[in-house]
Write an enzyme that holds these catalytic residues in place. Structure first.
Site, PDB file in Angstrom:
ATOM      1  CG  ASP A  24       7.608   6.472  -6.861  1.00 45.00           C
ATOM      2  OD1 ASP A  24       7.170   6.043  -7.944  1.00 45.00           O
ATOM      3  OD2 ASP A  24       7.101   6.175  -5.765  1.00 45.00           O
ATOM      4  CG  ASN A  48       5.325   2.305   5.004  1.00 45.17           C
ATOM      5  OD1 ASN A  48       4.706   2.787   4.051  1.00 45.17           O
ATOM      6  ND2 ASN A  48       6.637   2.210   5.022  1.00 45.17           N
ATOM      7  CG  HIS A  64       5.304   4.167   1.025  1.00 43.26           C
ATOM      8  ND1 HIS A  64       6.035   3.019   1.230  1.00 43.26           N
ATOM      9  CD2 HIS A  64       4.573   3.924  -0.102  1.00 43.26           C
ATOM     10  CE1 HIS A  64       5.772   2.148   0.278  1.00 43.26           C
ATOM     11  NE2 HIS A  64       4.876   2.662  -0.549  1.00 43.26           N
ATOM     12  CD  GLU A 112       9.308   3.978   2.569  1.00 38.88           C
ATOM     13  OE1 GLU A 112       8.202   3.857   3.148  1.00 38.88           O
ATOM     14  OE2 GLU A 112       9.760   3.109   1.801  1.00 38.88           O
TER      15      GLU A 112
HETATM   16  C1  F6R Z   1       4.669   3.714  -6.828  1.00 37.81           C
HETATM   17  C2  F6R Z   1       4.520   4.408  -5.548  1.00 37.81           C
HETATM   18  C3  F6R Z   1       4.264   3.666  -4.286  1.00 37.81           C
HETATM   19  C4  F6R Z   1       3.077   2.717  -4.420  1.00 37.81           C
HETATM   20  C5  F6R Z   1       2.781   1.986  -3.113  1.00 37.81           C
HETATM   21  C6  F6R Z   1       1.671   0.971  -3.285  1.00 37.81           C
HETATM   22  O1  F6R Z   1       4.938   4.647  -7.845  1.00 37.81           O
HETATM   23  O2  F6R Z   1       4.607   5.588  -5.514  1.00 37.81           O
HETATM   24  O3  F6R Z   1       4.040   4.585  -3.250  1.00 37.81           O
HETATM   25  O4  F6R Z   1       1.958   3.454  -4.833  1.00 37.81           O
HETATM   26  O5  F6R Z   1       3.917   1.347  -2.651  1.00 37.81           O
HETATM   27  O6  F6R Z   1       2.081  -0.023  -4.166  1.00 37.81           O
HETATM   28  P1  F6R Z   1       1.032  -1.039  -4.810  1.00 37.81           P
HETATM   29  O7  F6R Z   1       0.138  -0.231  -5.655  1.00 37.81           O
HETATM   30  O8  F6R Z   1       1.866  -1.987  -5.641  1.00 37.81           O
HETATM   31  O9  F6R Z   1       0.329  -1.683  -3.669  1.00 37.81           O
END
Ligand code: F6R
Length: 248
Positions: free
Chosen positions: A68, A135, A137, A142
């Site tokens: 992403d 949440n 995701h 989301e």
């Molecule tokens: C990033 C991604 C997001 C993160 C998630 C957790 O490429 O796909 O879904 O994996 O927001 O973020 P961290 O690892 O910073 O807690």
């Protein structure tokens, strides 16, 4: 069914997941993998860099797809996913530049760029590695995302925008939208690994595994996948009953 593997410490967790990835790549040197960014995978990428430096695995024949990307912020901002993946991994391994596939929010025609990315993902990915948002995701899919969603532009949940301050820094402009591989390509992958560490992820890890499967927690949709692994450290697993855990 999801296999949940728990490691006693964050160090153990990062070392084992890195070793597992290196073994995967050694077995399947031409694998097509999608990789996340953010805080969670950073210690794992450090271990993968070590394994590649030691000659245990190589990215030379592999294809790496960025999972992403944030939009509406400068392409060189330190919190951009492409910048984070280069900093943590790509700059230190032998990936073939033309085998690295990134999502481009600056594309003149974002929808066409997403469609071209999905065309490349028609051949299922061998491995998708994921983090998880509080949440639920995965990628930037989301709550409310449909399991057949494609690669596309998405609006971020306000909590995701807020959480991105850890990547972009205090005072920097934060993204409100992004581009993500959809759940369809994630669920079509041969293997899915979801990484979670730290107590901040304990509630969502429990809910995703034990509450009913629902698009309100997109990661719960992974429960229908035949080969999905959650790698969690003790803190992220702290709210799980022992019976949920599998052997690594
Ligand atoms: C990033 C991604 C997001 C993160 C998630 C957790 O490429 O796909 O879904 O994996 O927001 O973020 P961290 O690892 O910073 O807690």
């Amino acid at each position: 069914m999801i296999h949940v593997v728990r490691y006693d410490s964050p160090q153990d967790w990062a070392e084992h997941v890195a070793a597992r990835f290196a073994a995967f790549l050694a077995d399947e040197p031409a694998a097509r993998v999608a990789l996340p960014t953010g805080a969670t995978p950073e210690p794992v990428y450090a271990g993968i860099v070590e394994a590649v430096s030691a000659g245990i695995a190589s990215f030379r024949r592999a294809h790496v797809f960025l999972l992403d990307e944030f939009g509406g912020v400068p392409p060189d901002a330190k919190g951009r996913c492409d910048v984070m993946l280069h900093r943590a991994l790509l700059d230190h391994v032998d990936v073939t530049p033309s085998h690295y596939h990134r999502l481009d929010p600056e594309a003149e025609d974002v929808a066409a760029m997403c469609a071209a990315y999905d065309a490349e993902l028609k051949q299922p990915l061998d491995l998708v590695m994921l983090g998880i948002g509080r949440n639920g995701h995965v990628g930037m899919n989301e709550p409310g995302t449909s399991p057949d969603s494609a690669t596309r532009r998405v609006e971020l949940a306000p909590s995701t925008t807020q959480a991105s301050v850890r990547y972009f820094g205090e005072g920097a402009a934060l993204p409100t939208w992004g581009i993500t591989i959809g759940l369809s390509a994630i669920l079509a992958a041969r293997t899915i690994w979801l990484l979670a560490n730290g107590e901040g992820k304990a509630d969502i890890v429990r809910d995703v595994l034990l509450e009913p499967v629902s698009a309100t927690r997109p990661a719960s949709l992974l429960r229908g996948h035949p080969n999905c692994w959650f790698f969690v450290d003790a803190a992220a697993a702290s709210k799980l009953p022992v019976g949920v855990l599998s052997r690594g």
